[in-house]
Enzyme design. Structure first.
Site, mmCIF file in Angstrom:
data_model
loop_
_atom_site.group_PDB
_atom_site.id
_atom_site.type_symbol
_atom_site.label_atom_id
_atom_site.label_comp_id
_atom_site.label_asym_id
_atom_site.label_seq_id
_atom_site.Cartn_x
_atom_site.Cartn_y
_atom_site.Cartn_z
ATOM 1 N N GLY A 121 0.815 -1.206 0.000
ATOM 2 C CA GLY A 121 0.000 0.000 0.000
ATOM 3 C C GLY A 121 0.849 1.257 0.000
ATOM 4 N N ARG B 12 0.989 -5.338 -6.097
ATOM 5 C CA ARG B 12 1.183 -6.604 -5.406
ATOM 6 C C ARG B 12 1.464 -7.679 -6.463
ATOM 7 N NH1 ARG B 12 -0.233 -5.273 -0.303
ATOM 8 N NH2 ARG B 12 -1.817 -3.650 -0.065
ATOM 9 N N THR C 214 4.261 2.584 5.601
ATOM 10 C CA THR C 214 2.891 2.124 5.801
ATOM 11 C C THR C 214 2.190 3.084 6.745
ATOM 12 O OG1 THR C 214 1.496 0.398 6.774
ATOM 13 C CG2 THR C 214 3.757 0.544 7.573
ATOM 14 N N ASP D 240 2.380 -0.226 12.208
ATOM 15 C CA ASP D 240 2.320 -1.503 12.923
ATOM 16 C C ASP D 240 3.580 -2.344 12.796
ATOM 17 O OD1 ASP D 240 2.037 -2.008 10.247
ATOM 18 O OD2 ASP D 240 0.308 -3.346 10.442
ATOM 19 N N ARG E 120 -6.473 -2.804 9.851
ATOM 20 C CA ARG E 120 -6.971 -4.178 9.807
ATOM 21 C C ARG E 120 -6.468 -4.989 11.003
ATOM 22 N NH1 ARG E 120 -5.342 -5.176 5.077
ATOM 23 N NH2 ARG E 120 -3.453 -6.345 5.583
#
Length: 323
Positions: free
Chosen positions: A11, A72, A126, A130, A172
């Site tokens: 992303g 991707r 990102t 995370d 997510r």
């Protein structure tokens, strides 16, 4: 090492261009040839590789997205695909790679090194923040501020119409965007994957507020919360509290775009330079990051497998400040 490649994968996040700029100019500073690889691993397999110089990264530090594009690649997940990628790198004489992305990007780079010995140093790109091994990732600060700006506007409407808004932010597997948005946006409730928040708790909190003559509420929900997405949570709450006027807003991919903040430009520039320095120092399969203001390098395997925990005090802050 005389020739390196740089690519973005996964992303997109605001600040990727600033990082690309720093990599290219740092490479030029050290007398290296640098090649940009379009569309991540997919472009690596197809040979979408071109020479870059200082001029090619002019006037991009303020732009969102990534000039190298991102994609991707299922093919790179196969041994045949990775062999094609290696052959393309060999044709261009590329001896080391700089990968700007997240855990999927670093997982691929780790396997690629094990098979072909191409050293890679990564920059954490990102919005989710995370990744273990850095306090902040490139794009996180911009994403939070973008979401917070939207939440401030929604608050105006909530107050004007006596409504409860269920606002879904990205995350997510992580509540790192949701938490500062809840605190900074004055939300009454935050729901994140790291902690369990029951529908009963949400209903009781809203009912208690309503009984105290509070008529507007903001509930921030990370998309990966165990109770469901914003629409699912809102439907369950509306069933229990039919007298409340509930609305749902999903901020979605707006959080990924836009001009990066000063903090993200600084972080991206620092980490881009650190990636080049890392390659020149012989580092392999490590991610550059900043922890407590200090530059660090963390093995990919740790960034991939170790959890980056949220401070529970932040969750408690939402409860305290919503009284």
């Amino acid at each position: 090492m005389k020739r390196i490649g740089v690519f973005t994968s996964g992303g997109d996040s605001p600040g990727m261009n600033a990082c690309i700029r720093a990599v290219v100019r740092s490479a030029v500073y050290h007398g290296l040839e640098v090649y940009g690889i379009h569309r991540g691993y997919k472009g690596m397999i197809k040979g979408e590789i071109y020479r870059m110089d200082s001029h090619s990264v002019s006037n991009i530090i303020q732009k969102g997205g990534t000039i190298l594009r991102s994609a991707r690649s299922k093919e790179f997940m196969t041994p045949e695909g990775r062999q094609k990628a290696y052959e393309q790198l060999q044709q261009h004489g590329i001896e080391g790679l700089i990968a700007i992305g997240g855990d999927g990007t670093f997982t691929g780079a780790n396997i690629f090194f094990e098979e072909y010995g191409i050293p890679t140093v990564g920059a954490p790109g990102t919005i989710d923040n995370d990744l273990y091994g850095t306090d902040y990732t490139i794009g996180y600060d911009t994403a939070v501020n973008t979401a917070l700006d939207a939440i401030d506007k929604i608050r105006d409407t909530a107050d004007s119409h006596d409504r409860v808004f269920f606002i879904e932010v990205m995350g997510r597997d992580s509540g790192y965007i949701a938490i500062p948005c809840a605190i900074g946006g004055g939300a009454e409730i935050v729901m994140i994957p790291e902690t369990e928040t029951s529908i009963e708790y949400v209903v009781d909190t809203l009912r208690t507020g309503w009984n105290r003559s509070k008529t507007s509420f903001i509930v921030i929900i990370a998309e990966g919360d165990e109770a469901g997405n914003a629409s699912q949570v809102a439907a369950q709450v509306q069933h229990e509290l039919p007298y409340m006027d509930a609305r749902v807003t999903i901020l979605g991919h707006v959080q990924r775009g836009g001009s990066p903040t000063a903090a993200d430009r600084m972080l991206a520039s620092q980490l881009g330079i650190a990636c080049v320095d890392g390659l020149l120092a012989g580092r392999k399969c490590e991610m550059a990051g900043i922890i407590s203001g200090e530059l660090t390098y963390t093995p990919f395997i740790e960034t991939i497998t170790k959890d980056k925990l949220i401070n529970p005090q932040y969750v408690k802050m939402v409860d305290i400040l919503s009284v």
